[in-house]
Design an enzyme around this catalytic site. Structure first.
Site, PDB file in Angstrom:
ATOM      1  CE  LYS A 182      -2.368   2.849   3.081  1.00  9.27           C
ATOM      2  NZ  LYS A 182      -1.822   3.931   2.309  1.00  9.27           N
ATOM      3  CD  GLU A 257      13.800   0.362   6.197  1.00 11.41           C
ATOM      4  OE1 GLU A 257      14.601  -0.573   6.229  1.00 11.41           O
ATOM      5  OE2 GLU A 257      12.929   1.117   5.872  1.00 11.41           O
ATOM      6  CB  CYS A 290      13.869   9.636   6.356  1.00 14.32           C
ATOM      7  SG  CYS A 290      14.081   8.066   5.383  1.00 14.32           S
ATOM      8  CD  GLU A 387      11.375  13.412   9.699  1.00 10.88           C
ATOM      9  OE1 GLU A 387      10.415  13.084  10.388  1.00 10.88           O
ATOM     10  OE2 GLU A 387      12.158  12.607   9.260  1.00 10.88           O
TER      11      GLU A 387
HETATM   12  P1  NAD Z   1       3.114   8.925   7.867  1.00  9.08           P
HETATM   13  O1  NAD Z   1       3.012   7.433   8.774  1.00  9.08           O
HETATM   14  O2  NAD Z   1       2.152   9.576   7.209  1.00  9.08           O
HETATM   15  O3  NAD Z   1       2.339   7.443   6.579  1.00  9.08           O
HETATM   16  C1  NAD Z   1       3.246   6.498   5.800  1.00  9.08           C
HETATM   17  C2  NAD Z   1       2.267   5.734   5.517  1.00  9.08           C
HETATM   18  O4  NAD Z   1       1.234   4.907   6.842  1.00  9.08           O
HETATM   19  C3  NAD Z   1       1.016   6.174   4.233  1.00  9.08           C
HETATM   20  O5  NAD Z   1       1.508   4.975   3.031  1.00  9.08           O
HETATM   21  C4  NAD Z   1      -0.016   6.055   5.160  1.00  9.08           C
HETATM   22  O6  NAD Z   1      -1.530   6.001   4.083  1.00  9.08           O
HETATM   23  C5  NAD Z   1       0.457   5.069   5.778  1.00  9.08           C
HETATM   24  N1  NAD Z   1      -0.631   4.618   7.253  1.00  9.08           N
HETATM   25  C6  NAD Z   1      -1.269   6.685   7.603  1.00  9.08           C
HETATM   26  N2  NAD Z   1      -1.619   5.678   8.790  1.00  9.08           N
HETATM   27  C7  NAD Z   1      -1.461   4.595   8.978  1.00  9.08           C
HETATM   28  C8  NAD Z   1      -2.220   3.738   9.882  1.00  9.08           C
HETATM   29  N3  NAD Z   1      -2.976   3.733  10.264  1.00  9.08           N
HETATM   30  N4  NAD Z   1      -2.414   1.972   9.369  1.00  9.08           N
HETATM   31  C9  NAD Z   1      -1.886   1.668   8.525  1.00  9.08           C
HETATM   32  N5  NAD Z   1      -0.906   2.424   7.564  1.00  9.08           N
HETATM   33  C10 NAD Z   1      -1.241   4.033   7.497  1.00  9.08           C
HETATM   34  O7  NAD Z   1       4.635   8.938   6.683  1.00  9.08           O
HETATM   35  P2  NAD Z   1       4.828  10.071   5.524  1.00  9.08           P
HETATM   36  O8  NAD Z   1       3.931  11.002   5.535  1.00  9.08           O
HETATM   37  O9  NAD Z   1       3.531   9.073   4.184  1.00  9.08           O
HETATM   38  O10 NAD Z   1       6.207   9.878   5.105  1.00  9.08           O
HETATM   39  C11 NAD Z   1       7.081  10.427   5.750  1.00  9.08           C
HETATM   40  C12 NAD Z   1       7.858  10.309   7.045  1.00  9.08           C
HETATM   41  O11 NAD Z   1       8.054   9.023   6.673  1.00  9.08           O
HETATM   42  C13 NAD Z   1       8.901  10.683   8.019  1.00  9.08           C
HETATM   43  O12 NAD Z   1       8.545  10.894   9.061  1.00  9.08           O
HETATM   44  C14 NAD Z   1       9.889  10.329   7.097  1.00  9.08           C
HETATM   45  O13 NAD Z   1      11.316  10.438   7.382  1.00  9.08           O
HETATM   46  C15 NAD Z   1       9.445   9.065   6.889  1.00  9.08           C
HETATM   47  N6  NAD Z   1      10.889   7.741   6.527  1.00  9.08           N
HETATM   48  C16 NAD Z   1      11.191   7.377   6.767  1.00  9.08           C
HETATM   49  C17 NAD Z   1      12.427   6.670   6.331  1.00  9.08           C
HETATM   50  C18 NAD Z   1      13.417   5.715   6.306  1.00  9.08           C
HETATM   51  O14 NAD Z   1      14.023   4.278   5.911  1.00  9.08           O
HETATM   52  N7  NAD Z   1      13.540   5.496   8.257  1.00  9.08           N
HETATM   53  C19 NAD Z   1      12.589   6.732   4.781  1.00  9.08           C
HETATM   54  C20 NAD Z   1      11.391   7.429   4.528  1.00  9.08           C
HETATM   55  C21 NAD Z   1      10.687   8.319   5.031  1.00  9.08           C
END
Ligand code: NAD
Length: 488
Positions: A182, A257, A290, A387
């Protein structure tokens, strides 16, 4: 069932889910817009619910026994075919992802999408070359065997959606698991292209599925389903927590992650030009990375010299259309995200932090935010501790090594850390004492796919990368045979 496609920059992109190797629509859709021009609607994408989650998981459950039994060599062939197809389609994927997420098209073409292909190749080869650990003890011959774990849910964020999805799906599939992916609702399109290529690579029906939609709708339905045997998540710590709770309810191993707030430490003995130029790269992709080192922590004695070089390097940045090769800073992904970034900066300045440069959006039309540098009044300021995920860095100084390391370790995050020094002893001390999943000294973003990857603190749980990922997507089993058991 239907095959609805929309034209995205000349590329026909399917807007449905992909389940059992066919496209599936939903009664409702959500709008996907381009950060390059928010008035441009790219697609109406199928809005998955618990119903589509169920369909996809049923497909993954049904396909699992055959895919698991297929053997690692045959599975690896599929993964290699997919890797080749990704390489052949870099151009198309880059066009779509640039319009959808606004990542710089040149960097997608030259590096990021090809890394997606490398992920499939690397895990196919690694899974094939697995040698089970063997030893003798207590009168038995012992081996550690890997069993495919089962249907796996992969949930990914909006930044670098194609590459980050392949990073997780590749080891899951190589290990013999079936996958439901997803992607994020703000940039769902490039993963749809991945499914076209999986079909062409002849993955059997149900092995590699995609559902589109919102996290709090189809996402929660997927992660809370008891048929799921592994969950792999990349995203924010907040979502990581709620997925962790869902995983715990079903006793399902999961990796997360999560976000980062990497320290970028510059010692006085460093090559200051090199350090300043690398630090200016932290604004790339509008800081929506990130792994970036977003806290500049510089030895007091070279404060002005570094700041001068860094400011000059930053002035080279060009805010613009991500499709132009001269652009280095793209717009932010979404108006809501722009407002979030502006909110951090406004609160910081109201609280008394000092603006060194930037601090506002470029103009009222687009989603560009100026590269911004802020000197906080204290280390516990929100701008240092949270962040931001935008082109906003903080600037702090230190007097000695102890202070540098204390500042580096002073947030709840621990994804990456960077140091610049010409002194190997200082480098090694930094490497030993700083708490982060990955530490780079005098370099940035050098990745070896066999190395463990993940975060400490609120930056994550578990490790992927190399054998660490293949172990995670497997159930390890200890197999013991009494020494005197005869052949035949
Ligand atoms: P987010 O947590 O809002 O969403 C990530 C994903 O989770 C999306 O697909 C979203 O639809 C899904 N999601 C949201 N709530 C959910 C739930 N309750 N159950 C299941 N799925 C759910 O994050 P974002 O805004 O899309 O991405 C940015 C974040 O990702 C930043 O904090 C960034 O640092 C982090 N990030 C980390 C890495 C890493 O490798 N550590 C890499 C890229 C991004």
């Amino acid at each position: 069932m239907s095959e609805e496609r929309t034209n995205v920059g000349g590329v026909a992109v399917a807007t449905g889910h992909f389940i059992n190797n066919v496209r599936v629509t939903s009664p409702s859709t959500f709008e996907d817009r381009s950060p390059l021009d928010w008035s441009l609607k790219l697609a109406d994408v199928a809005r998955g619910t618990a119903h589509e989650a169920d369909l996809a998981l049923r497909a993954a459950v049904d396909a699992f026994p055959t895919w698991a039994a297929r053997g690692v060599k045959k599975r690896a062939k599929c993964l290699h075919r997919l890797a080749d197809l990704i390489d052949e389609n870099i151009e198309r994927i880059a066009i779509v992802e640039t319009l959808d997420m606004a990542m710089l098209e040149e960097s997608l073409r030259l590096r990021v999408i090809a890394r997606g292909a490398r992920n499939f190749r690397a895990y196919a080869d690694l899974a094939r070359s697995y040698r089970s650990r063997r030893w003798r003890s207590n009168g038995t011959r012992n081996r550690v065997l890997r069993m495919p774990a089962g249907p796996t849910v992969v949930i990914t964020p909006w930044n670098a959606p194609f590459m980050l999805s392949t990073w997780k799906c590749a080891p899951a599939l190589a290990a013999g698991n079936t996958v439901v992916l997803k992607p994020a609702e703000w940039s769902p399109l490039s993963c749809s292209l991945l499914m076209d290529l999986a079909l062409e690579a002849e993955f059997p029906p149900g092995v590699f599925n995609l559902v589109q939609g919102f996290g709090n709708e189809v996402g929660t339905a997927l992660v809370s389903d008891p048929r799921v045997r592994r969950i792999s998540f990349t995203g924010s710590p907040e979502t990581g927590r709620s997925i962790g709770i869902a995983a715990a309810k079903n006793l399902v191993p999961f990796t997360a992650e999560l976000g980062g707030k990497g320290p970028f430490v510059v010692y006085a003995d460093a090559d200051l030009n090199a350090a300043a130029e690398k630090a200016a790269l932290m604004y790339d992709d509008a800081g929506q990375v990130c792994l970036a080192g977003t806290r500049l922590i510089v030895e007091e004695s070279v404060r002005d010299e570094f700041l001068d070089r860094f400011t000059r390097a930053t002035k080279q940045h060009v805010l613009g259309d991500s499709r132009e090769s001269t652009t280095t800073i793209s717009p932010l992904i979404h108006p809501e995200h722009l407002a979030r970034v502006q909110g951090f900066v406004d609160r910081s300045l109201e609280a008394g932090d000092t603006l060194i440069f930037g601090g506002k959006r470029r103009d009222v039309e687009g989603l560009w935010f100026e590269p911004t540098l802020i000197e906080p009044r204290a280390n516990d300021a929100e701008i240092v501790q949270r962040e931001i995920f935008g082109p906003v860095l903080t600037f702090q100084t230190f007097q000695n090594e102890d202070e540098a390391i204390a500042l580096a370790n002073s947030t709840a995050y621990g994804l990456t850390a960077m140091a610049f020094t010409s002194n190997r002893k200082k480098a090694d001390r930094f490497g030993a004492e700083v708490r982060a999943g990955t530490i780079w000294v005098n370099c940035f973003l050098v990745r070896d796919l066999s190395a463990p990857f993940g975060g400490t603190g609120i930056s994550g749980i578990g490790r992927e990368g190399g054998d660490y990922a293949l172990d995670f997507y497997s159930d390890l089993k200890t197999y013991q045979v009494r020494e005197d058991t005869t052949h035949g």
